[in-house]
Design a protein around this motif. Structure first.
Motif, PDB file in Angstrom:
ATOM      1  N   ALA A   1       0.569  -0.774   0.243  1.00  0.00           N
ATOM      2  CA  ALA A   1       0.093   0.035   0.071  1.00  0.00           C
ATOM      3  C   ALA A   1       0.881   1.254   0.414  1.00  0.00           C
ATOM      4  O   ALA A   1       0.657   2.656  -0.648  1.00  0.00           O
ATOM      5  CB  ALA A   1      -0.721  -0.162   1.175  1.00  0.00           C
TER       6      ALA A   1
ATOM      7  N   ARG B   1      -7.282   4.198  -6.070  1.00  0.00           N
ATOM      8  CA  ARG B   1      -7.773   3.462  -5.627  1.00  0.00           C
ATOM      9  C   ARG B   1      -7.530   1.461  -6.475  1.00  0.00           C
ATOM     10  O   ARG B   1      -7.446   0.510  -5.127  1.00  0.00           O
ATOM     11  CB  ARG B   1      -9.501   2.714  -5.330  1.00  0.00           C
TER      12      ARG B   1
ATOM     13  N   SER C   1      -4.691  -0.629  -5.033  1.00  0.00           N
ATOM     14  CA  SER C   1      -5.319  -2.177  -4.861  1.00  0.00           C
ATOM     15  C   SER C   1      -4.135  -3.734  -4.981  1.00  0.00           C
ATOM     16  O   SER C   1      -3.554  -4.148  -4.594  1.00  0.00           O
ATOM     17  CB  SER C   1      -6.738  -2.189  -4.695  1.00  0.00           C
TER      18      SER C   1
END
Length: 391
Positions: free
Chosen positions: A146, A281, A285
């Motif tokens: 992340a 996102r 991800s």
């Protein structure tokens, strides 16, 4: 690619809008030149995994002819090269999806060594339950993934640069922390700890279907050792994990909204953002996913081999990218196939192990990989031009 082609319907609507509907007899037996005819071969050629499947068939034919009588395709030989392919295939699934989104992760090889130490040090030296150490490794790896994605989005630097930096950071941390906490770079004894833990033993260690293979041995379908155990004790757990990751990845890419987002982000992230795709996102991800794949590789390897080493995973990031490119992924993003990446990994495993069954020097393996990569890039560029011309 999400490109819709309804030229025939549009042509009919255009004719009606202009009020110039042709007589029925005038169009009988005559096709509209604006409608491009697709043959089954051109459709097959346009599939991103076509080159990898064709290459796999060719590789199998070559090794059947060159090493078919040497035991390469006996059950134990199949398990050898399929296990190598499975380890790489786990990485290739994550790498392929990230490449389709237009990004790279060069840190996954170093992540393998780092995650292995996150399992080994707490379980061996701090006496954590190995299930807890494995959870710790997955959480730490995915957090780092992340962070990779966040830095790429926030700084707008190429992911090649950001993850290249993490390649060195993680490799250095693995070496430094292993010396600091354990005073060594190789930590043994993890296999015995995993065998005593029911969760780790069931999920990550050893083989599955051992009883079934024992039965196959007793009815004469599988060779038995002197102690009565089958020569092939079962299906390695990594093969089952590879199959699970491949099925989930292929389904996500082909059948879900998130899969469409991946293609959209890789094709044109500005346009994707303008139509409401959550670009941040999606990318973060996928960086988390590649870190998860690297950690899964490490956990399976540590539990199976029984040790962790600071130099594990060396160059695996490039092997995963090669498998994805052979499988049809473009270096520019927006195009690729998880199925193709898995066939790319299969080619890798067959050649790496198969070459030992022949009289060919194993030093030629690197030459083969380079040639396969070059041919795959040339073929993929041809397919990209062909797709672009068909729009």
């Amino acid at each position: 690619m999400g490109v819709l082609s309804h030229r025939a319907r549009h042509a009919h609507e255009s004719t009606e809008a202009n009020g110039a509907e042709a007589p029925a007899g005038a169009t009988a037996g005559r096709s509209d030149e604006r409608v491009r005819k697709e043959t089954w071969f051109s459709t097959l050629l346009g599939r991103p995994e076509f080159a990898a499947i064709s290459g796999a068939v060719l590789v199998f034919i070559v090794f059947v002819l060159a090493a078919g009588s040497s035991g390469m395709f006996a059950l134990d030989g199949v398990m050898n090269w399929s296990q190598v392919a499975a380890y790489l295939g786990v990485l290739a699934v994550g790498a392929c999806l990230l490449m389709i989104a237009g990004e790279f992760d060069l840190s996954i090889g170093s992540m393998i060594g780092f995650a292995g130490m996150m399992v080994a040090i707490p379980s061996v030296y701090w006496h954590w339950p190995i299930s807890l150490a494995i959870l710790f490794a997955f959480a730490g790896s995915m957090a780092l993934g992340a962070l990779n994605g966040y830095l790429v989005i926030k700084t707008k630097l190429p992911s090649f640069i950001v993850t290249l930096a993490f390649l060195f950071i993680l490799r250095g941390l693995t070496l430094a922390l292993s010396i600091l906490f354990s005073d060594r770079t190789i930590i043994s004894g993890v296999g015995d700890i995993a065998a005593a833990d029911p969760i780790a033993n069931f999920l990550f260690k050893g083989v599955a279907l051992h009883g079934f293979f024992q039965w196959l041995g007793h009815i004469g379908l599988v060779k038995l050792l002197d102690n009565g155990e089958p020569l092939v004790p079962g299906i390695p757990k990594v093969l089952l994990w590879w199959a699970l990751m491949a099925i989930c990845g292929a389904f996500t890419l082909a059948k879900t909204r998130f899969g469409n987002w991946i293609f959209a982000v890789g094709g044109d992230q500005v346009a994707a953002k303008n139509v409401g795709v959550p670009v941040r996102r999606v990318k973060i991800s996928l960086f988390v996913l590649t870190a998860f794949c690297a950690c899964l590789f490490a956990v399976l390897q540590v539990c199976d081999i029984g040790s962790a080493a600071a130099d594990r995973g060396l160059l695996k990031e490039f092997e995963a990218i090669i498998a994805a490119v052979i499988g049809g992924a473009l270096l520019t993003g927006g195009y690729g196939s998880v199925v193709g990446a898995c066939f790319g990994a299969l080619i890798f495993g067959v050649v790496q192990i198969g070459i030992t069954y022949t009289n060919v020097d194993s030093d030629w393996f690197g030459v083969f990989l380079g040639v396969m990569l070059l041919l795959a890039v040339i073929f993929n560029n041809y397919i990209r031009r062909r797709v672009a011309e068909s729009k």
